[in-house]
Design a protein around this motif. Structure first.
Motif, PDB file in Angstrom:
ATOM      1  N   LEU A   3      11.528  52.921  36.164  1.00  0.00           N
ATOM      2  CA  LEU A   3      12.129  53.194  35.342  1.00  0.00           C
ATOM      3  C   LEU A   3      11.928  52.891  33.635  1.00  0.00           C
ATOM      4  CD1 LEU A   3      13.048  56.135  35.112  1.00  0.00           C
ATOM      5  CD2 LEU A   3      15.181  55.863  36.059  1.00  0.00           C
ATOM      6  N   GLN A   4      12.922  52.047  34.309  1.00  0.00           N
ATOM      7  CA  GLN A   4      12.805  50.751  32.390  1.00  0.00           C
ATOM      8  C   GLN A   4      11.834  50.939  31.694  1.00  0.00           C
ATOM      9  OE1 GLN A   4      14.752  46.848  33.491  1.00  0.00           O
ATOM     10  NE2 GLN A   4      14.781  46.511  32.024  1.00  0.00           N
ATOM     11  N   GLU A   5      10.180  50.880  32.375  1.00  0.00           N
ATOM     12  CA  GLU A   5       9.195  50.682  31.709  1.00  0.00           C
ATOM     13  C   GLU A   5       8.913  51.957  31.030  1.00  0.00           C
ATOM     14  OE1 GLU A   5       4.568  49.358  32.285  1.00  0.00           O
ATOM     15  OE2 GLU A   5       5.853  49.036  33.792  1.00  0.00           O
ATOM     16  N   PHE A   6       9.706  53.408  31.645  1.00  0.00           N
ATOM     17  CA  PHE A   6       8.875  54.436  31.309  1.00  0.00           C
ATOM     18  C   PHE A   6       9.976  54.228  30.112  1.00  0.00           C
ATOM     19  CE2 PHE A   6      10.903  58.457  31.179  1.00  0.00           C
ATOM     20  CZ  PHE A   6       9.641  59.107  31.431  1.00  0.00           C
ATOM     21  N   TRP A   7      11.292  54.803  29.807  1.00  0.00           N
ATOM     22  CA  TRP A   7      11.816  54.301  28.797  1.00  0.00           C
ATOM     23  C   TRP A   7      11.400  53.530  27.946  1.00  0.00           C
ATOM     24  CZ3 TRP A   7      14.213  58.769  28.247  1.00  0.00           C
ATOM     25  CH2 TRP A   7      15.238  59.173  29.409  1.00  0.00           C
TER      26      TRP A   7
END
Length: 64
Positions: A3-7
């Motif tokens: 999720l961190q990479e997505f954001w």
């Protein structure tokens, strides 16, 4: 994809203000008529959500 990479990728591609709007307001038919955030909350893999955004907004292949 985490999720961190997505954001991070969303912010890089659209800028922080527009990234929030893309994730929160745009309804994607390929995600079952959900927004990106709704899809993630319902358990759709983050990578699939990211690719749906890429397809809808014509993100270049090198940035996917």
């Amino acid at each position: 994809m985490r999720l961190q990479e997505f954001w991070s990728r969303l912010d890089e591609q659209f800028g922080s203000m527009r990234a929030q709007t893309v994730a929160r307001d745009h309804v994607f038919s390929v995600l079952g008529g959900r927004t990106a955030l709704d899809a993630i909350d319902k358990g759709v893999p983050v990578r699939k959500v990211w690719l749906a955004i890429c397809d809808a907004y014509d993100v270049p292949p090198r940035d996917r």
